[in-house]
Design a protein around this motif. Structure first.
Motif, PDB file in Angstrom:
ATOM      1  N   ARG A   9       9.204  -4.431  -8.312  1.00 31.81           N
ATOM      2  CA  ARG A   9       8.997  -5.225  -7.066  1.00 31.81           C
ATOM      3  C   ARG A   9       8.064  -4.480  -6.186  1.00 31.81           C
ATOM      4  O   ARG A   9       7.281  -5.053  -5.328  1.00 31.81           O
ATOM      5  N   ALA A  10       8.250  -3.031  -6.052  1.00 34.89           N
ATOM      6  CA  ALA A  10       7.705  -2.139  -5.254  1.00 34.89           C
ATOM      7  C   ALA A  10       6.215  -2.220  -5.937  1.00 34.89           C
ATOM      8  O   ALA A  10       5.119  -2.261  -4.790  1.00 34.89           O
ATOM      9  N   LEU A  45      11.274 -11.663  -3.994  1.00 33.94           N
ATOM     10  CA  LEU A  45      10.597 -11.159  -2.639  1.00 33.94           C
ATOM     11  C   LEU A  45      10.226 -12.004  -1.655  1.00 33.94           C
ATOM     12  O   LEU A  45      10.284 -11.766  -0.312  1.00 33.94           O
ATOM     13  N   ALA A  46       9.775 -13.391  -2.028  1.00 30.23           N
ATOM     14  CA  ALA A  46       9.313 -14.539  -1.072  1.00 30.23           C
ATOM     15  C   ALA A  46      10.711 -14.893  -0.255  1.00 30.23           C
ATOM     16  O   ALA A  46      10.778 -15.051   0.897  1.00 30.23           O
ATOM     17  N   ASP A  47      11.851 -14.934  -1.028  1.00 31.01           N
ATOM     18  CA  ASP A  47      13.164 -15.220  -0.483  1.00 31.01           C
ATOM     19  C   ASP A  47      13.618 -14.305   0.672  1.00 31.01           C
ATOM     20  O   ASP A  47      14.332 -14.679   1.671  1.00 31.01           O
ATOM     21  N   SER A  48      13.411 -12.790   0.331  1.00 30.59           N
ATOM     22  CA  SER A  48      13.508 -11.934   1.382  1.00 30.59           C
ATOM     23  C   SER A  48      12.369 -11.754   2.354  1.00 30.59           C
ATOM     24  O   SER A  48      12.819 -11.087   3.341  1.00 30.59           O
ATOM     25  N   GLY A  49      11.569 -12.450   2.303  1.00 27.52           N
ATOM     26  CA  GLY A  49      10.558 -12.384   3.491  1.00 27.52           C
ATOM     27  C   GLY A  49       9.403 -11.500   3.405  1.00 27.52           C
ATOM     28  O   GLY A  49       8.570 -11.394   4.052  1.00 27.52           O
ATOM     29  N   ALA A  50       9.314 -10.574   2.062  1.00 23.90           N
ATOM     30  CA  ALA A  50       8.510  -9.743   2.134  1.00 23.90           C
ATOM     31  C   ALA A  50       7.151 -10.132   1.371  1.00 23.90           C
ATOM     32  O   ALA A  50       6.033  -9.603   1.587  1.00 23.90           O
ATOM     33  N   LEU A  51       7.294 -11.436   0.755  1.00 21.77           N
ATOM     34  CA  LEU A  51       5.854 -12.065   0.306  1.00 21.77           C
ATOM     35  C   LEU A  51       5.852 -13.340   0.670  1.00 21.77           C
ATOM     36  O   LEU A  51       6.900 -14.190   1.109  1.00 21.77           O
ATOM     37  N   ARG A  52       4.653 -14.077   0.423  1.00 21.53           N
ATOM     38  CA  ARG A  52       4.245 -15.434   1.159  1.00 21.53           C
ATOM     39  C   ARG A  52       3.795 -15.846  -0.180  1.00 21.53           C
ATOM     40  O   ARG A  52       2.802 -15.465  -1.011  1.00 21.53           O
ATOM     41  N   ARG A  53       4.277 -17.078  -0.811  1.00 20.51           N
ATOM     42  CA  ARG A  53       3.752 -17.979  -1.817  1.00 20.51           C
ATOM     43  C   ARG A  53       3.040 -19.162  -1.457  1.00 20.51           C
ATOM     44  O   ARG A  53       3.525 -19.959  -0.619  1.00 20.51           O
ATOM     45  N   SER A  54       2.094 -19.577  -2.089  1.00 18.32           N
ATOM     46  CA  SER A  54       1.176 -20.651  -2.088  1.00 18.32           C
ATOM     47  C   SER A  54       0.251 -20.967  -3.012  1.00 18.32           C
ATOM     48  O   SER A  54      -0.572 -20.271  -3.546  1.00 18.32           O
ATOM     49  N   HIS A  55       0.497 -22.100  -3.614  1.00 12.43           N
ATOM     50  CA  HIS A  55      -0.457 -22.619  -4.646  1.00 12.43           C
ATOM     51  C   HIS A  55      -0.655 -21.575  -6.019  1.00 12.43           C
ATOM     52  O   HIS A  55      -1.779 -21.329  -6.283  1.00 12.43           O
ATOM     53  N   ALA A  57      -0.345 -18.524  -5.757  1.00 12.55           N
ATOM     54  CA  ALA A  57      -0.760 -17.119  -5.449  1.00 12.55           C
ATOM     55  C   ALA A  57       0.344 -16.419  -4.435  1.00 12.55           C
ATOM     56  O   ALA A  57       1.091 -17.320  -3.846  1.00 12.55           O
ATOM     57  N   VAL A  58      -0.114 -15.273  -4.343  1.00  9.62           N
ATOM     58  CA  VAL A  58       1.054 -14.704  -3.458  1.00  9.62           C
ATOM     59  C   VAL A  58       0.062 -13.736  -2.434  1.00  9.62           C
ATOM     60  O   VAL A  58      -0.853 -12.900  -2.628  1.00  9.62           O
ATOM     61  N   SER A  59       0.665 -13.431  -1.276  1.00  9.78           N
ATOM     62  CA  SER A  59       0.142 -12.632  -0.278  1.00  9.78           C
ATOM     63  C   SER A  59       1.239 -11.979   0.715  1.00  9.78           C
ATOM     64  O   SER A  59       2.298 -12.366   0.646  1.00  9.78           O
ATOM     65  N   LEU A  60       0.981 -11.287   1.570  1.00 13.96           N
ATOM     66  CA  LEU A  60       1.840 -10.473   2.511  1.00 13.96           C
ATOM     67  C   LEU A  60       1.832 -11.747   3.631  1.00 13.96           C
ATOM     68  O   LEU A  60       0.819 -12.178   4.075  1.00 13.96           O
ATOM     69  N   PRO A  61       3.129 -11.564   4.258  1.00 15.08           N
ATOM     70  CA  PRO A  61       3.194 -12.168   5.521  1.00 15.08           C
ATOM     71  C   PRO A  61       2.254 -11.806   6.537  1.00 15.08           C
ATOM     72  O   PRO A  61       1.934 -10.334   6.593  1.00 15.08           O
TER      73      PRO A  61
END
Length: 357
Positions: A9-10, A45-55, A57-61
């Motif tokens: 995850r890191a 990671l998304a559940d913890s708020g570290a990542l953002r998911r969309s369609h 793909a992933v990105s940082l908040p």
């Protein structure tokens, strides 16, 4: 070499910081991990708020992305280590990846274990106009560090790496990131106990900070688990005493001991054929666990090993340094300890898929 979920995850966060928005399938290919595993990690990671998911793909908040770029852009971070070519290679690699992902540059210095003057090496690094310093001092095992006041007088922030200063030391007010080696030893002894061993022998070096932590962890774990204590076999001169150490282990086996923890990989790998020459094979005649997991998987047989999160330590040290640079004294002092993992392989009789309870 298998990596832990924490390390995976890191690495995912490093790649996303480097590339911005990235598809999950491309992310899986980039880090060399099955897409289904990466999807689970991304979800966590998304559940913890570290990542953002969309369609897909992933990105940082947005806020974290902006903060990472702001904190890391054009920063120069010095890193002083006692050696390269073994344990610290992975620590350096983790630090380098985290620095690159944040747009910072890492500058490396080496003050060997034989060096008596960390300060001179630090001053040379400071000549490169650093913004911060990751420092692994050559503190002698089992003894209180000498003058550490100069560490508090450095012109840039400092983070101790794989070191923790005594509470009464001036360096205790420095940030630190390291492995909890005592917990790593407990994992090893608990696993051996689960296999039916009631006594575990320790053969350990004496010349490093990690060695001292392993020894202290052994004493604590033996007491906690109610194991029969055995005298520690001292490795005074690494690589030069392997014959004598193998003979000592053979004596202990004759006395009923069937499990050995060896610090570190180099010693454990060199002992294996010497023990075999004495009719002792792992795992048939004794269970063998190594500490460090740098080369343990390459041994014959592959060695079960305690694996400190070396890359994660380097990455976490850089990330903490960038936060310290950005926030200064507003950020509380952090003493961060990451837990090692136990890689179960052939040498102690466990299945490669087995994990300690």
């Amino acid at each position: 070499m298998t990596i832990t979920a924490e390390e995976r995850r890191a690495r995912i966060l490093e790649v996303v910081r480097e590339l911005g928005t990235v598809r999950v399938v491309d992310l899986a290919e980039r880090i060399g991990t099955a897409a289904v595993t990466v999807r689970r990690d991304v979800a966590a990671l998304a559940d913890s708020g570290a990542l953002r998911r969309s369609h897909g793909a992933v990105s940082l908040p947005q806020e974290e992305e902006a903060a990472a770029i702001r904190a890391g852009r054009d920063r120069v971070i010095g890193m002083l280590v006692p050696t390269i070519g073994t344990y610290f290679d992975e620590v350096i690699d983790g630090a380098r990846s985290a620095a690159a992902a944040a747009g910072a540059r890492l500058v490396l210095g080496i003050a060997s274990y034989e060096s008596a003057d960390d300060r001179a090496q630090v001053e040379q690094l400071l000549d490169t106009e650093l913004d911060g310093l990751l420092l692994t001092p050559n503190w002698r095992p089992g003894s209180t560090p000498g003058d550490t006041a100069w560490l508090r007088e450095l012109p840039v922030p400092a983070v101790l790496v794989e070191r923790l200063a005594p509470a009464d030391s001036a360096a205790a007010q420095l940030d630190s990131v390291g492995s909890d080696h005592r917990h790593g030893v407990l994992l090893a002894l608990r696993h051996l106990q689960s296999l039916g061993h009631r006594s575990v022998l320790l053969a350990a070096r004496e010349d490093s900070w990690t060695a001292h932590q392993v020894r202290a962890g052994y004493a604590a774990a033996v007491q906690l688990l109610g194991l029969e204590p055995r005298p520690v076999i001292d490795v005074h001169r690494p690589s030069l005493e392997s014959e004598a150490i193998a003979a000592r282990i053979a004596e202990e086996v004759a006395d009923g001991v069937r499990a050995v923890l060896v610090h570190n990989d180099q010693e454990a790998i060199q002992l294996t054929p010497l023990l075999r020459a004495r009719g002792l094979r792992a795992p048939d005649d004794l269970a063998l666990i190594s500490y460090d997991d740098v080369f343990a998987a390459l041994a014959a047989p592959p060695l079960t090993a305690v694996a400190p999160p070396k890359r994660a330590v380097g990455a976490a040290a850089v990330e903490l340094m960038l936060r310290r640079i950005e926030h200064g004294s507003d950020l509380p002092v952090h003493h961060v300890q990451l837990l090692p993992d136990l890689k179960v392989r052939t040498s102690c009789g466990g299945s490669p898929d087995e994990r300690p309870a």
